[in-house]
Every structure is written in C-alpha cells, then in structure tokens.
Design an enzyme around this catalytic site. Structure first.
Site, PDB file in Angstrom:
ATOM      1  CB  CYS A 127      -1.492   3.938   9.725  1.00  0.00           C
ATOM      2  SG  CYS A 127      -2.831   4.488  10.799  1.00  0.00           S
ATOM      3  NE  ARG A 152      -3.448   0.008   2.813  1.00  0.00           N
ATOM      4  CZ  ARG A 152      -3.982   0.182   4.013  1.00  0.00           C
ATOM      5  NH1 ARG A 152      -3.955  -0.806   4.910  1.00  0.00           N
ATOM      6  NH2 ARG A 152      -4.545   1.321   4.345  1.00  0.00           N
TER       7      ARG A 152
END
Length: 284
Positions: A239, A180
């Site tokens: 995050c 990601r």
C-alpha cells in the site's frame, strides 16, 4: 453475521467479555492527515473500557526513515509489555471506522508471535453508534511481559519484492486507491513517484469492507478474482506505508489464503527510490 470468526469479532461478542482475564483490547486508530481525525485525542475523549492506545507512529523501527517501519522483536516486546499485553492473551484490535488501521496492528501482533488476535467489526464508530459503553478513564495496566517471537515468513522486504517483480514468483496486491495505483493521482507524501510495481494488481482496501465490516468470504473471493488474483498462488500485499496492505492480508486469511507476506516498506520505499521500476495505467 456470526458473532466471531478466526480473525474478527462483533461488538456484542466483545461487550459480553469486557473485563475478562486474558482479554486485551487495543485502540489502533491512526489517520491520514486528509481524514481530519486525531486518534490519541479521540482515545482520551472516549474509548472502549479496558482498551489501551497503540501509537502506530511510535511502535516502529527507530533506525528507519520509512513511516511505520516494523520494529524488531525486542522493541515490539518492550512496547507491548508496557501496554500490559501478553502474547498468550486474546487480543482485540479496533480503529475508528472499522477496517482502516486496525488490521496493521492485528498483523504486527501476529508477526510477533501472538496466536489469538482479532479485529473488532465496525470499529469504534460502530460501537458508539450502537450505544455501547465508552469511558475516558485511563486504563489500569497490570505488569506483564510480551514474549515476542518474530515470524519473518509474514514479512517481505524490498529485496524479496524486487525478486517477485522480476520473476513473477508471487502476485502483488496493492491496497491504494485506483487513482494512485494508475498514477493519475499524486501520492500524498512528497518525493514519491506515481504508479505501481510492474505486474501488481489493484485491490483498494476500501472495497474489502462495508460499514467497517469485512465482506463475506464469497464476496471477497469474487473481488480477488475480479482483480486478477489467483488464490492458489502466493501474494505480497502492499500500500502506501504498510498500513492498509494489512486489510488485504486480513481478507486473504479470512478466505483461507495463508501464503501471503506484507511488504513493510510498501510504496513509501518503492516509489521513493530511483532504482525501482514503476508502471502506470490499469494494466502492467
């Protein structure tokens, strides 16, 4: 392994103190849909005696459209008081696997003025595997007031992070998995671009622990160095939605790094906009 540290406790340490006055135990379990676990149902089926459930989807800023947005002090105070928690308590936070969602609530309590907050090593899964007591009885909550005092030095908003990206005044540590971060894997939430903030370093939250327990300080320092982080400089943690960024925060604090802030909006905010720069690949 030590029985306790400034920020973590062992299951043996906690078991010996169950029922003591001034000890609050918080089940902060929260899961991604892909994990296939229901945090509230697991709590109701069996939790550590005396634990209360902290719903990370409910203790949020009601006016924000971002997931898990940090509430203001008054909102947090209302929720924490309803759980029977005081800011002067020793607060032990746990989740299922050990170091996934618990550090987020550890961070939230510290932002709101609690001084003695720690995470249970090994989590509920470790507690259960060791054969320690569980109960499905509702926890009796004594009336109390959590006097919240918001510490804005622990929080970064998008304006602050834009400044960091532009001038490099701090380092950004991104806790998402490598795929990601590089943009090779899609984001689990719809409508978000892939990649990372320019200049960010990838420190996957899963790399910071083993069997639900934080790595030893020397191993954490080595991992941070490998990621390209200078522990003598400030760090902003990030995050997907502000949850696992707190695993990096916990690790930083454990090695004595206190000049850090958590970007509460994280990639849900940054990657969901069209006016923020995005980089891909391993190096920015």
């Amino acid at each position: 392994m030590s029985e306790t540290s400034l920020f973590t406790v062992s299951s043996a340490w906690l078991e010996e103190r169950l029922g003591q006055p001034g000890l609050s135990i918080v089940d902060a379990s929260w899961y991604l849909q892909a994990q296939g676990r229901d945090a509230k149902a697991e709590y109701e089926a069996g939790h550590i005696p005396g634990a209360v459930f902290f719903d990370q989807d409910a203790v949020v800023d009601p006016d924000s459209d971002l997931p898990h947005a940090l509430p203001d002090a008054a909102t947090f105070q209302r929720h924490a008081s309803a759980m029977g928690i005081s800011e002067s308590d020793t607060i032990i936070v746990y989740d299922g696997p050990g170091l996934f969602s618990a550090p987020r609530v550890w961070w939230m309590f510290r932002v709101m003025g609690a001084k003695d907050v720690r995470v249970l090593e090994g989590g509920l899964d470790g507690w259960r595997a060791e054969g320690r007591a569980l109960t499905n009885e509702p926890t009796r909550i004594a009336p109390t007031v959590f006097n919240a005092s918001f510490d804005d030095t622990r929080v970064a908003d998008i304006k602050a992070v834009r400044g960091v990206v532009e001038d490099g005044s701090a380092q950004i540590a991104d806790a998402r998995p490598a795929g990601r971060f590089t943009g090779e894997d899609p984001e689990p939430r719809a409508g978000m671009r892939s990649g990372h903030m320019p200049g960010a370093r990838n420190v996957p939250a899963s790399a910071l622990s083993r069997d639900g327990r934080l790595l030893a300080p020397e191993d954490l320092r080595a991992l941070f160095a490998q990621a390209g982080l200078d522990l003598d400089r400030p760090v902003v943690t990030s995050c997907g939605s502000g949850v696992t960024a707190a695993v990096i925060t916990l690790a930083l604090e454990t090695v004595g790094h206190t000049n850090n802030r958590l970007y509460d909006g994280s990639w849900s905010e940054w990657g969901g906009r069209e006016d923020t720069p995005v980089a891909t690949g391993r190096e920015s």
